[in-house]
Design a protein around this motif. Sequence first.
Motif, PDB file in Angstrom:
ATOM      1  N   SER A 151      -0.210  19.366   4.667  1.00 45.92           N
ATOM      2  CA  SER A 151      -1.000  20.053   3.640  1.00 45.92           C
ATOM      3  C   SER A 151      -1.943  19.057   2.966  1.00 45.92           C
ATOM      4  O   SER A 151      -1.584  17.902   2.748  1.00 45.92           O
ATOM      5  N   ARG A 152      -3.123  19.514   2.661  1.00 43.45           N
ATOM      6  CA  ARG A 152      -4.113  18.672   1.985  1.00 43.45           C
ATOM      7  C   ARG A 152      -4.065  18.920   0.476  1.00 43.45           C
ATOM      8  O   ARG A 152      -3.748  20.018   0.024  1.00 43.45           O
ATOM      9  N   ILE A 153      -4.408  17.873  -0.263  1.00 45.19           N
ATOM     10  CA  ILE A 153      -4.521  17.990  -1.720  1.00 45.19           C
ATOM     11  C   ILE A 153      -5.997  18.139  -2.047  1.00 45.19           C
ATOM     12  O   ILE A 153      -6.790  17.207  -1.863  1.00 45.19           O
ATOM     13  N   ILE A 154      -6.393  19.306  -2.490  1.00 42.47           N
ATOM     14  CA  ILE A 154      -7.790  19.584  -2.801  1.00 42.47           C
ATOM     15  C   ILE A 154      -8.002  19.400  -4.297  1.00 42.47           C
ATOM     16  O   ILE A 154      -7.413  20.130  -5.115  1.00 42.47           O
ATOM     17  N   LEU A 155      -8.816  18.423  -4.665  1.00 46.50           N
ATOM     18  CA  LEU A 155      -9.085  18.173  -6.081  1.00 46.50           C
ATOM     19  C   LEU A 155     -10.143  19.147  -6.586  1.00 46.50           C
ATOM     20  O   LEU A 155     -11.135  19.416  -5.899  1.00 46.50           O
ATOM     21  N   THR A 156      -9.929  19.669  -7.774  1.00 46.78           N
ATOM     22  CA  THR A 156     -10.891  20.591  -8.386  1.00 46.78           C
ATOM     23  C   THR A 156     -11.747  19.841  -9.402  1.00 46.78           C
ATOM     24  O   THR A 156     -11.370  18.778  -9.886  1.00 46.78           O
ATOM     25  N   GLY A 157     -12.883  20.420  -9.722  1.00 44.81           N
ATOM     26  CA  GLY A 157     -13.749  19.822 -10.727  1.00 44.81           C
ATOM     27  C   GLY A 157     -14.541  18.649 -10.182  1.00 44.81           C
ATOM     28  O   GLY A 157     -14.415  18.251  -9.024  1.00 44.81           O
ATOM     29  N   ASP A 158     -15.371  18.090 -11.061  1.00 45.62           N
ATOM     30  CA  ASP A 158     -16.230  16.969 -10.693  1.00 45.62           C
ATOM     31  C   ASP A 158     -15.728  15.688 -11.349  1.00 45.62           C
ATOM     32  O   ASP A 158     -14.972  15.716 -12.325  1.00 45.62           O
ATOM     33  N   VAL A 159     -16.183  14.552 -10.821  1.00 48.66           N
ATOM     34  CA  VAL A 159     -15.852  13.267 -11.419  1.00 48.66           C
ATOM     35  C   VAL A 159     -16.496  13.190 -12.802  1.00 48.66           C
ATOM     36  O   VAL A 159     -17.693  13.468 -12.945  1.00 48.66           O
ATOM     37  N   PRO A 160     -15.757  12.845 -13.850  1.00 48.07           N
ATOM     38  CA  PRO A 160     -16.334  12.768 -15.195  1.00 48.07           C
ATOM     39  C   PRO A 160     -17.452  11.731 -15.293  1.00 48.07           C
ATOM     40  O   PRO A 160     -17.575  10.833 -14.453  1.00 48.07           O
ATOM     41  N   ASN A 161     -18.230  11.849 -16.332  1.00 50.99           N
ATOM     42  CA  ASN A 161     -19.329  10.916 -16.591  1.00 50.99           C
ATOM     43  C   ASN A 161     -18.758   9.570 -17.041  1.00 50.99           C
ATOM     44  O   ASN A 161     -18.017   9.510 -18.024  1.00 50.99           O
ATOM     45  N   PRO A 162     -19.084   8.455 -16.347  1.00 50.95           N
ATOM     46  CA  PRO A 162     -18.557   7.150 -16.771  1.00 50.95           C
ATOM     47  C   PRO A 162     -19.073   6.708 -18.138  1.00 50.95           C
ATOM     48  O   PRO A 162     -18.516   5.786 -18.746  1.00 50.95           O
ATOM     49  N   ALA A 163     -20.115   7.365 -18.639  1.00 50.64           N
ATOM     50  CA  ALA A 163     -20.591   7.060 -19.988  1.00 50.64           C
ATOM     51  C   ALA A 163     -19.737   7.748 -21.049  1.00 50.64           C
ATOM     52  O   ALA A 163     -19.755   7.361 -22.220  1.00 50.64           O
ATOM     53  N   ASN A 164     -18.978   8.752 -20.625  1.00 51.57           N
ATOM     54  CA  ASN A 164     -18.115   9.480 -21.561  1.00 51.57           C
ATOM     55  C   ASN A 164     -16.827   9.876 -20.844  1.00 51.57           C
ATOM     56  O   ASN A 164     -16.564  11.067 -20.620  1.00 51.57           O
ATOM     57  N   PRO A 165     -15.989   8.897 -20.461  1.00 52.46           N
ATOM     58  CA  PRO A 165     -14.769   9.203 -19.704  1.00 52.46           C
ATOM     59  C   PRO A 165     -13.771   9.965 -20.554  1.00 52.46           C
ATOM     60  O   PRO A 165     -13.776   9.876 -21.790  1.00 52.46           O
ATOM     61  N   PRO A 166     -12.890  10.724 -19.943  1.00 48.75           N
ATOM     62  CA  PRO A 166     -11.892  11.487 -20.706  1.00 48.75           C
ATOM     63  C   PRO A 166     -10.891  10.568 -21.395  1.00 48.75           C
ATOM     64  O   PRO A 166     -10.651   9.443 -20.953  1.00 48.75           O
ATOM     65  N   SER A 167     -10.313  11.063 -22.462  1.00 49.67           N
ATOM     66  CA  SER A 167      -9.274  10.292 -23.143  1.00 49.67           C
ATOM     67  C   SER A 167      -7.996  10.333 -22.311  1.00 49.67           C
ATOM     68  O   SER A 167      -7.825  11.181 -21.443  1.00 49.67           O
ATOM     69  N   GLY A 168      -7.089   9.418 -22.614  1.00 49.07           N
ATOM     70  CA  GLY A 168      -5.851   9.350 -21.840  1.00 49.07           C
ATOM     71  C   GLY A 168      -6.112   8.791 -20.463  1.00 49.07           C
ATOM     72  O   GLY A 168      -6.867   7.840 -20.279  1.00 49.07           O
ATOM     73  N   CYS A 169      -5.524   9.397 -19.451  1.00 48.50           N
ATOM     74  CA  CYS A 169      -5.716   8.972 -18.064  1.00 48.50           C
ATOM     75  C   CYS A 169      -7.085   9.434 -17.570  1.00 48.50           C
ATOM     76  O   CYS A 169      -7.477  10.579 -17.781  1.00 48.50           O
ATOM     77  N   ARG A 170      -7.804   8.561 -16.885  1.00 49.92           N
ATOM     78  CA  ARG A 170      -9.137   8.909 -16.382  1.00 49.92           C
ATOM     79  C   ARG A 170      -9.087  10.064 -15.387  1.00 49.92           C
ATOM     80  O   ARG A 170     -10.049  10.812 -15.229  1.00 49.92           O
ATOM     81  N   PHE A 171      -7.963  10.205 -14.717  1.00 50.76           N
ATOM     82  CA  PHE A 171      -7.839  11.188 -13.649  1.00 50.76           C
ATOM     83  C   PHE A 171      -7.294  12.527 -14.144  1.00 50.76           C
ATOM     84  O   PHE A 171      -7.187  13.483 -13.373  1.00 50.76           O
ATOM     85  N   CYS A 172      -6.966  12.622 -15.442  1.00 47.26           N
ATOM     86  CA  CYS A 172      -6.238  13.793 -15.946  1.00 47.26           C
ATOM     87  C   CYS A 172      -7.002  15.100 -15.772  1.00 47.26           C
ATOM     88  O   CYS A 172      -6.394  16.167 -15.609  1.00 47.26           O
ATOM     89  N   THR A 173      -8.352  15.065 -15.785  1.00 41.33           N
ATOM     90  CA  THR A 173      -9.130  16.305 -15.688  1.00 41.33           C
ATOM     91  C   THR A 173      -9.107  16.899 -14.290  1.00 41.33           C
ATOM     92  O   THR A 173      -9.465  18.066 -14.104  1.00 41.33           O
ATOM     93  N   ARG A 174      -8.671  16.130 -13.280  1.00 30.64           N
ATOM     94  CA  ARG A 174      -8.633  16.623 -11.899  1.00 30.64           C
ATOM     95  C   ARG A 174      -7.237  16.531 -11.286  1.00 30.64           C
ATOM     96  O   ARG A 174      -7.038  16.959 -10.157  1.00 30.64           O
ATOM     97  N   CYS A 175      -6.300  15.976 -12.029  1.00 28.96           N
ATOM     98  CA  CYS A 175      -4.969  15.733 -11.485  1.00 28.96           C
ATOM     99  C   CYS A 175      -4.171  17.031 -11.368  1.00 28.96           C
ATOM    100  O   CYS A 175      -4.051  17.781 -12.349  1.00 28.96           O
TER     101      CYS A 175
END
Length: 337
Positions: free
Chosen positions: A284-308
Amino acid sequence: MTTEAAALDPLAEDAEVLVSVENLCMHFPIFKGVIRRQIGVIKAVDDISFDIRRGETLGLVGESGCGKTTAGRSILRLYDVTGGRILFDGRDITALSGEQLRRIRPRMQMIFQDPQASLNPRMTVSSIIAEPLDEHHAATGEAKQQRVRELLDAVGMNPRFANRYPHEFSGGQRQRIGIARALALNPDFIVCDEPIAALDVSIQAQVVNLLEDLQDKLGLTYLFISHDLSMVRHIADRVAVMYLGKVVELASRDELYSDPKHPYTKALLSAVPIPNPKIEAARSRIILTGDVPNPANPPSGCRFCTRCPVAEEKCHLVEPEWKELAGGRRVACHLAS
């Protein structure tokens, strides 16, 4: 294992460290308006730490734009870094400049991604390879020409081609010329910035085999930057995985490919084709949703949390610690154990 044996084994935990990166940051300012007012920064590399042991190949992987090339160029001091430290053979080179930096440059070289763009079309092959020798006054006259012939022979090219121009060669041959130029000053450490990405698939294996042969003969240490996980598996001793300016996992090649700990690493590896139809059809493949966040405004917490796919509330609030697991592998994930 004896000290002498450890020095010869780049995977030994007490093997000699050639390059040490400590909390390295490389931020690029964002300007706006007529008066060029700074309104923010792009966090291309943001607080990364790892060691590269003498004689090993450390693979640095991740999707486009994650900061791999910026990290490699920062380690070579092609940029004035924003923060952190770079230790080369035990010496802090972070703040070196001018003549001090110039004296250490021969020991650190780079092989660029696009051989067409990195070779001067107005210079002959002989002049291109001899340029580092001229710049650092390493050889003159017949000794310089002899060194050029030796380097061409070392990378599998006919020394009689020395007076030809880059446009007269194929992509693979041009990359060999770039490798010869990088070897001219007998470096200890080479950053290979996606050296096979611009080459035909049939030529890629030849260039990688050449790099491995040169490493064995000359005792070179590589930072091999790539997005080709199959090729990294072939050439690297250890692998570091980057996402949005952060190193999220670092482990030996076999451990990382057989038992990835970080969700992003698992997603990357699930996208690598397996040359076995039965296994490929069943997995089975793991399909990530969403786009890579903007490096000028990364998400708080874990950088990968918005797609994890397994992120919890804590992942959105608290940045994960860069922690060490059993066997010396490291991972930045709240859920890894």
